[in-house]
Design an enzyme around this catalytic site. Structure first.
Site, PDB file in Angstrom:
ATOM      1  N   LYS A   1       0.852  -1.191   0.000  1.00 41.38           N
ATOM      2  CA  LYS A   1       0.000   0.000   0.000  1.00 41.38           C
ATOM      3  C   LYS A   1       0.886   1.238   0.000  1.00 41.38           C
ATOM      4  CE  LYS A   1      -2.333   1.848   3.592  1.00 41.38           C
ATOM      5  NZ  LYS A   1      -2.203   3.317   3.527  1.00 41.38           N
TER       6      LYS A   1
ATOM      7  N   ASP B   1      -3.369   4.327  -1.973  1.00 41.63           N
ATOM      8  CA  ASP B   1      -4.321   4.795  -0.956  1.00 41.63           C
ATOM      9  C   ASP B   1      -4.257   6.317  -0.847  1.00 41.63           C
ATOM     10  OD1 ASP B   1      -5.967   4.978   1.283  1.00 41.63           O
ATOM     11  OD2 ASP B   1      -4.378   4.403   2.686  1.00 41.63           O
TER      12      ASP B   1
ATOM     13  N   LYS C   1      -7.133   8.178  -0.819  1.00 44.22           N
ATOM     14  CA  LYS C   1      -8.387   8.591  -0.138  1.00 44.22           C
ATOM     15  C   LYS C   1      -8.919   9.887  -0.736  1.00 44.22           C
ATOM     16  CE  LYS C   1      -7.236   6.523   4.331  1.00 44.22           C
ATOM     17  NZ  LYS C   1      -5.785   6.339   4.289  1.00 44.22           N
TER      18      LYS C   1
ATOM     19  N   ASP D   1     -13.356  15.093  -3.227  1.00 46.86           N
ATOM     20  CA  ASP D   1     -13.472  16.437  -3.806  1.00 46.86           C
ATOM     21  C   ASP D   1     -14.798  16.497  -4.556  1.00 46.86           C
ATOM     22  OD1 ASP D   1     -12.841  19.014  -4.919  1.00 46.86           O
ATOM     23  OD2 ASP D   1     -10.712  18.511  -4.727  1.00 46.86           O
TER      24      ASP D   1
ATOM     25  N   THR E   1     -10.023   4.212  10.830  1.00 44.37           N
ATOM     26  CA  THR E   1      -9.955   3.347  12.019  1.00 44.37           C
ATOM     27  C   THR E   1      -9.385   4.095  13.228  1.00 44.37           C
ATOM     28  OG1 THR E   1      -7.985   2.459  10.937  1.00 44.37           O
ATOM     29  CG2 THR E   1      -9.916   1.045  10.984  1.00 44.37           C
TER      30      THR E   1
ATOM     31  N   ARG F   1       2.814  -0.444  10.673  1.00 45.19           N
ATOM     32  CA  ARG F   1       3.879  -0.455  11.681  1.00 45.19           C
ATOM     33  C   ARG F   1       4.189  -1.807  12.322  1.00 45.19           C
ATOM     34  NH1 ARG F   1       1.213   4.824  14.133  1.00 45.19           N
ATOM     35  NH2 ARG F   1      -0.517   3.743  13.135  1.00 45.19           N
TER      36      ARG F   1
HETATM   37  O1  C5P Z   1       0.743   1.376  10.851  1.00 41.64           O
HETATM   38  P1  C5P Z   1      -0.695   0.937  10.742  1.00 41.64           P
HETATM   39  O2  C5P Z   1      -0.867  -0.567  10.713  1.00 41.64           O
HETATM   40  O3  C5P Z   1      -1.593   1.617  11.753  1.00 41.64           O
HETATM   41  O4  C5P Z   1      -1.135   1.463   9.291  1.00 41.64           O
HETATM   42  C1  C5P Z   1      -2.453   1.395   8.833  1.00 41.64           C
HETATM   43  C2  C5P Z   1      -2.515   1.991   7.467  1.00 41.64           C
HETATM   44  O5  C5P Z   1      -3.861   1.937   7.008  1.00 41.64           O
HETATM   45  C3  C5P Z   1      -2.083   3.454   7.367  1.00 41.64           C
HETATM   46  O6  C5P Z   1      -1.405   3.626   6.137  1.00 41.64           O
HETATM   47  C4  C5P Z   1      -3.399   4.231   7.363  1.00 41.64           C
HETATM   48  O7  C5P Z   1      -3.317   5.414   6.593  1.00 41.64           O
HETATM   49  C5  C5P Z   1      -4.333   3.237   6.672  1.00 41.64           C
HETATM   50  N1  C5P Z   1      -5.755   3.378   6.973  1.00 41.64           N
HETATM   51  C6  C5P Z   1      -6.279   3.292   8.249  1.00 41.64           C
HETATM   52  N2  C5P Z   1      -7.620   3.417   8.461  1.00 41.64           N
HETATM   53  C7  C5P Z   1      -8.451   3.601   7.426  1.00 41.64           C
HETATM   54  C8  C5P Z   1      -7.935   3.676   6.120  1.00 41.64           C
HETATM   55  C9  C5P Z   1      -6.577   3.541   5.929  1.00 41.64           C
HETATM   56  O8  C5P Z   1      -5.529   3.087   9.189  1.00 41.64           O
HETATM   57  N3  C5P Z   1      -9.761   3.653   7.619  1.00 41.64           N
END
Ligand code: C5P
Length: 240
Positions: A32, A59, A61, A64, A119, A211
């Site tokens: 991603k 991604d 997102k 607009d 999330t 992460r």
């Molecule tokens: O590091 P982590 O596992 O928290 O990363 C989650 C990834 O998913 C990030 O790139 C974040 O931008 C993305 N994301 C999210 N929640 C959403 C959509 C995308 O955490 N609803």
């Protein structure tokens, strides 16, 4: 329906990403690419990762007015991405415009999904900051229904919501679920989380893990652990 672990490569520069990807020898993970890296490196990063054999979820997102979204999607349609997304809060007309824009003249297009609620959003934030005075699961489901009405392929949501979404909107409606943490890892800024194994139980199609893999002491082992917990092992053939 596909089932895979998508690694959220939230690096600022291509060089850092390539160093990270060097550890993967056999399986090329689904990657991603987020706003940081795309804004820094542009379409080069997408083309280079495709050349190296990765599938890509771009991604951005996008959110607009419909006309701008359509034109932006037409630009993205020239790249060989596999999944891209828009914010469902942009409304049905905006999502329909996105679908039109991302569809190439030959009718082919990547999967297009809608982001429901991030999330990192919890009930308190929804009510106090965004003034949406409804239970978060109801809000997510309503947005998901709008996404389906607009003709998109599925949604990004918390794994906590995936099961209900599949029940209501069908198994073919894809759920892509970030907010994944191992039972023994740091939560960080995420709120509505689950482990890869729990996400599997919900019927989630793709988990997005950042992460817990990219900042692990042993990222390859962490990636493998996600795959082991989330993806069914191919059944061994028994010889008679
Ligand atoms: O590091 P982590 O596992 O928290 O990363 C989650 C990834 O998913 C990030 O790139 C974040 O931008 C993305 N994301 C999210 N929640 C959403 C959509 C995308 O955490 N609803």
């Amino acid at each position: 329906m596909g089932k895979d672990v998508i690694v959220a490569c939230d690096f600022d520069r291509a060089a850092e990403l390539f160093d990270f990807l060097d550890i993967f020898q056999e399986k090329k993970p689904f990657i991603k690419i987020g706003m940081e890296l795309y804004n820094e490196e542009g379409s080069f990063i997408v083309r280079e990762l495709k050349r190296r054999g990765h599938k890509i979820f771009l991604d951005l997102k996008i959110h607009d007015i419909p006309n701008t979204v359509k034109k932006t999607m037409m630009v993205l349609s020239r790249m060989e991405i596999d999944i891209c997304d828009v914010h469902a809060s942009g409304g049905i007309r905006m999502m329909e415009a996105a679908l039109e824009g991302i569809t190439r003249l030959d009718g082919k297009r990547p999967l297009l999904i809608g982001v429901t609620q991030l999330t990192s959003t919890d009930q308190e934030m929804l009510e106090e900051e965004l003034l949406i005075r409804m239970p978060i699961d109801k809000v997510v489901m309503h947005y998901a229904q709008n996404v389906k009405k607009a003709g998109l392929d599925g949604i990004v949501c918390s794994p906590r919501e995936a099961e209900a979404v599949h029940k209501k909107l069908g198994k073919r409606f894809i759920t892509v679920t970030p907010g994944i943490r191992f039972a023994d890892s740091e939560i960080g800024d995420q709120r509505r989380i689950m482990t890869p194994a729990q996400a599997k139980e919900t019927g989630s199609n793709y988990i997005v893990v950042g992460r817990p893999i990219t900042q692990a002491k042993d990222p390859l082992a962490a990636y493998q652990r996600c795959c082991d917990e989330f993806i069914d092992k191919p059944k061994k053939r028994t010889s008679k």
